[in-house]
Design a protein around this motif. Structure first.
Motif, mmCIF file in Angstrom:
data_model
loop_
_atom_site.group_PDB
_atom_site.id
_atom_site.type_symbol
_atom_site.label_atom_id
_atom_site.label_comp_id
_atom_site.label_asym_id
_atom_site.label_seq_id
_atom_site.Cartn_x
_atom_site.Cartn_y
_atom_site.Cartn_z
ATOM 1 N N MET A 149 -15.673 11.872 12.602
ATOM 2 C CA MET A 149 -14.789 11.773 11.430
ATOM 3 C C MET A 149 -15.011 12.971 10.495
ATOM 4 O O MET A 149 -16.135 13.355 10.242
ATOM 5 N N ARG A 150 -13.884 13.516 10.004
ATOM 6 C CA ARG A 150 -14.005 14.707 9.141
ATOM 7 C C ARG A 150 -14.001 14.369 7.659
ATOM 8 O O ARG A 150 -14.534 15.102 6.842
ATOM 9 N N ASP A 151 -13.290 13.329 7.292
ATOM 10 C CA ASP A 151 -13.193 12.983 5.873
ATOM 11 C C ASP A 151 -12.716 11.531 5.777
ATOM 12 O O ASP A 151 -12.185 10.984 6.754
ATOM 13 N N ALA A 152 -12.895 10.916 4.607
ATOM 14 C CA ALA A 152 -12.428 9.534 4.442
ATOM 15 C C ALA A 152 -12.046 9.286 2.996
ATOM 16 O O ALA A 152 -12.688 9.796 2.072
ATOM 17 N N ALA A 153 -10.979 8.511 2.808
ATOM 18 C CA ALA A 153 -10.615 8.026 1.467
ATOM 19 C C ALA A 153 -10.673 6.507 1.543
ATOM 20 O O ALA A 153 -10.042 5.904 2.408
ATOM 21 N N VAL A 154 -11.470 5.904 0.661
ATOM 22 C CA VAL A 154 -11.671 4.455 0.732
ATOM 23 C C VAL A 154 -11.109 3.818 -0.537
ATOM 24 O O VAL A 154 -11.305 4.337 -1.635
ATOM 25 N N ALA A 155 -10.397 2.700 -0.374
ATOM 26 C CA ALA A 155 -9.796 2.026 -1.536
ATOM 27 C C ALA A 155 -10.162 0.551 -1.511
ATOM 28 O O ALA A 155 -10.073 -0.110 -0.479
ATOM 29 N N THR A 156 -10.566 0.045 -2.672
ATOM 30 C CA THR A 156 -10.910 -1.382 -2.740
ATOM 31 C C THR A 156 -9.984 -2.143 -3.691
ATOM 32 O O THR A 156 -9.847 -3.348 -3.568
ATOM 33 N N ASP A 157 -9.363 -1.440 -4.655
ATOM 34 C CA ASP A 157 -8.451 -2.203 -5.521
ATOM 35 C C ASP A 157 -7.032 -2.142 -4.967
ATOM 36 O O ASP A 157 -6.673 -1.242 -4.200
ATOM 37 N N ASP A 158 -6.219 -3.139 -5.380
ATOM 38 C CA ASP A 158 -4.908 -3.322 -4.761
ATOM 39 C C ASP A 158 -3.998 -2.105 -4.917
ATOM 40 O O ASP A 158 -3.284 -1.732 -3.980
ATOM 41 N N ALA A 159 -4.016 -1.457 -6.094
ATOM 42 C CA ALA A 159 -3.121 -0.324 -6.325
ATOM 43 C C ALA A 159 -3.486 0.843 -5.413
ATOM 44 O O ALA A 159 -2.614 1.463 -4.781
ATOM 45 N N GLN A 160 -4.790 1.124 -5.306
ATOM 46 C CA GLN A 160 -5.212 2.243 -4.446
ATOM 47 C C GLN A 160 -4.955 1.923 -2.979
ATOM 48 O O GLN A 160 -4.566 2.779 -2.193
ATOM 49 N N ARG A 161 -5.193 0.666 -2.622
ATOM 50 C CA ARG A 161 -4.939 0.256 -1.225
ATOM 51 C C ARG A 161 -3.455 0.429 -0.897
ATOM 52 O O ARG A 161 -3.090 0.941 0.159
ATOM 53 N N ALA A 162 -2.599 -0.008 -1.823
ATOM 54 C CA ALA A 162 -1.154 0.093 -1.584
ATOM 55 C C ALA A 162 -0.741 1.553 -1.405
ATOM 56 O O ALA A 162 0.111 1.880 -0.573
ATOM 57 N N LEU A 163 -1.385 2.441 -2.182
ATOM 58 C CA LEU A 163 -1.045 3.861 -2.071
ATOM 59 C C LEU A 163 -1.422 4.391 -0.682
ATOM 60 O O LEU A 163 -0.646 5.092 -0.033
ATOM 61 N N LEU A 164 -2.628 4.037 -0.216
ATOM 62 C CA LEU A 164 -3.020 4.500 1.123
ATOM 63 C C LEU A 164 -2.061 3.958 2.181
ATOM 64 O O LEU A 164 -1.675 4.663 3.120
ATOM 65 N N TRP A 165 -1.628 2.702 2.029
ATOM 66 C CA TRP A 165 -0.694 2.113 3.007
ATOM 67 C C TRP A 165 0.647 2.841 3.005
ATOM 68 O O TRP A 165 1.337 2.886 4.025
ATOM 69 N N ARG A 166 1.025 3.415 1.874
ATOM 70 C CA ARG A 166 2.333 4.103 1.839
ATOM 71 C C ARG A 166 2.371 5.269 2.826
ATOM 72 O O ARG A 166 3.419 5.564 3.398
#
Ligand SMILES: Cc1cc2nc3c(=O)[nH]c(=O)nc-3n(C[C@H](O)[C@H](O)[C@H](O)COP(=O)(O)OP(=O)(O)OC[C@H]3O[C@@H](n4cnc5c(N)ncnc54)[C@H](O)[C@@H]3O)c2cc1C
Length: 457
Positions: free
Chosen positions: A307-324
């Motif tokens: 793996m080269r990099d990772a963005a991790v989200a735990t709150d709903d708004a950040q999670r929704a953004l990653l899903w977009r």
């Protein structure tokens, strides 16, 4: 067929069954039922009939059988293979009015719903009772339970819970004979012969019109972590998903996207890139558990050496953004015209090779075609979209599906065959299998009135 081709007694009989306001014949009111979600497949129907219950569906089917009028069943019309639109002038039977969502049976962990209930309505009802309906997909607000059963929809959570067939405990349906079968008692152990729900599931409206279903519900997990993981190539991404599946029991989704697709989404919807530097391949994972899974994710992801990099989200708004970055692919692609959409499965050990090679395969037959790839990588399922070619030019489709078959894959992972892929069914099914399917069709729909132009060549 147009409304003028139908005997006036037939239209009067339809009105007797459902009432005048639910026999739609005006061109402007029929229009949205006649074209598919992509805009690529457009047919003409003499009328759209909107029954309110199973008895009305049975009366419509009996009438159509008597008069020799072909029917296309339609739910939310989000199908992507021209199965729910009237490509040969069929009458449309819309199930959307049959949308009751019953009470959740907490002890059985099941729910009975009408075929026209949307996936979102069922998921909301399950959540309100502290449970979850396991099937989820981008078209959740419009796709209906009947449509998801008819197509055996897969979706975002298949690696953890299976697809629609695995959730289906019982169905009620009107067969092509006009007879109604109803088995909604909810027994999960019931070895009394053929499992008709499984047969109807994935039959694409060719055997019966589903009017209700009994569905299994699963535990609702309130703690969720979403992560976007970056890789140098598809091989590393596919291997990482297999590694994560063995380390994380709570892994619910594993979706692959490529840099070109993410850039297209960012451009179309004015989003920032997920990382300062782009990477060729990304995997979006969703992990859900009854406790906070952040540490589990950190440890499993930390063990991925490629793996080269990772963005991790735990709150709903950040999670929704990653899903977009994943879910907005379909809408972003529509800004390029009417893409050809293929959804295929590959054996996992051929998946990376397929991802690397398929753009060249397309360019070989469609030099102006651009290939876009994304999908449910944990299931070996990749959506191949081809933009920049005429909607009627199927050279790219032919080349991709032939290539899939040569690698031991399936030409449809989840959207089904519809009318769009009929001519390639032989690539995934033997003559004997197709003959057996025809025999079943003849038994349950002897006069061939239910979706006669779908699935079987
Ligand atoms: C943005 C987007 C994302 C999607 N993501 C996924 C995904 O992740 N996984 C997936 O599997 N699919 C996906 N799809 C495809 C689509 O949503 C599914 O195939 C869904 O199951 C179709 O449901 P529907 O109610 O819209 O059916 P329709 O489009 O109305 O019909 C689909 C087929 O089912 C038949 N049918 C519909 N209702 C009935 C009924 N009651 N009885 C008998 N036959 C019936 C129709 O005749 C037709 O052959 C996606 C589509 C979109 C637009």
């Amino acid at each position: 067929m147009s409304i003028e081709d139908l005997p006036s007694t037939f239209v009067a009989a339809l009105i007797d069954i459902v009432g005048a306001s639910d026999v739609v014949t005006a061109a402007d009111q029929r229009a949205s039922y006649e074209v598919d979600w992509t805009g690529r497949f457009r047919g003409v129907t003499p009328a759209v009939v909107r029954p309110a219950d199973t008895a009305e569906v049975a009366a419509i089917v009996a009438l159509c059988r008597r008069e020799g009028v072909a029917i296309v069943a339609q739910g939310g019309n989000t199908g992507l293979v021209a199965g729910g639109v009237p490509m040969a002038g069929e009458l449309i039977v819309s199930l959307r009015r049959i949308d009751a969502v019953g009470d959740v049976d907490l002890s059985a962990r099941q729910i009975t719903v009408g075929a026209g209930a949307t996936l979102a309505a069922v998921r909301t009802a399950a959540a309100a009772a502290g449970l979850a309906y396991a099937v989820d997909l981008g078209a959740r607000d419009t796709a209906t339970i009947g449509g998801t059963i008819a197509t055996n929809a897969g979706g975002l959570n298949l690696i953890r819970y299976g697809g629609t067939r695995e959730q289906l405990v019982g169905v009620e349906a009107v067969l092509g004979t006009g007879e109604t079968i109803s088995h909604l008692g909810g027994l999960i152990k019931d070895n009394t012969g053929y499992h008709l729900p499984s047969l109807l599931c994935g039959s694409e409206g060719t055997l019966g019109i589903v009017t209700a279903a009994r569905l299994r519900l699963v535990t609702r997990h309130d703690h969720r972590v979403t992560a976007l993981l970056a890789f140098a190539d598809a091989h590393a991404a596919v291997e990482a998903v297999s590694d994560l599946r063995s380390r994380l029991d709570s892994l619910e989704s594993a979706e692959l996207v490529l840099d070109a697709g993410v850039c297209l989404v960012c451009e179309a919807f004015d989003l920032r890139s997920p990382f300062a530097d782009p990477h060729p391949v990304y995997v979006l994972i969703d992990v859900a558990d009854s406790h906070d899974p952040t540490d589990d994710v950190a440890s499993a992801v930390g063990a991925l050496t490629t793996m080269r990099d990772a963005a991790v989200a735990t709150d709903d708004a950040q999670r929704a953004l990653l899903w977009r970055y994943r879910e907005d692919h379909t809408l972003a692609l529509n800004t390029l015209g009417k893409p050809h959409k293929l959804d295929v499965t590959l054996p996992l050990d051929r998946l990376a090779e397929f991802i690397d090679t398929v753009p060249t395969v397309v360019r070989g037959v469609a030099p102006h075609g651009q290939t876009w790839l994304f999908g449910h990588v944990g299931d070996g399922n990749i959506h191949v979209n081809i933009s920049g070619v005429d909607p009627d030019d199927e050279a790219g489709d032919d080349a991709v599906l032939g290539y899939v078959a040569s690698l031991g894959g399936s030409i449809s992972a989840e959207h089904g065959i519809g009318t769009a892929k009929k001519r390639w069914l032989h690539l995934s099914r033997s003559t004997e299998e197709i003959d057996a399917m025809r025999a079943i069709k003849r038994a349950l729909d002897p006069d061939d009135i239910l979706n006669p132009n779908v699935l079987l060549p």
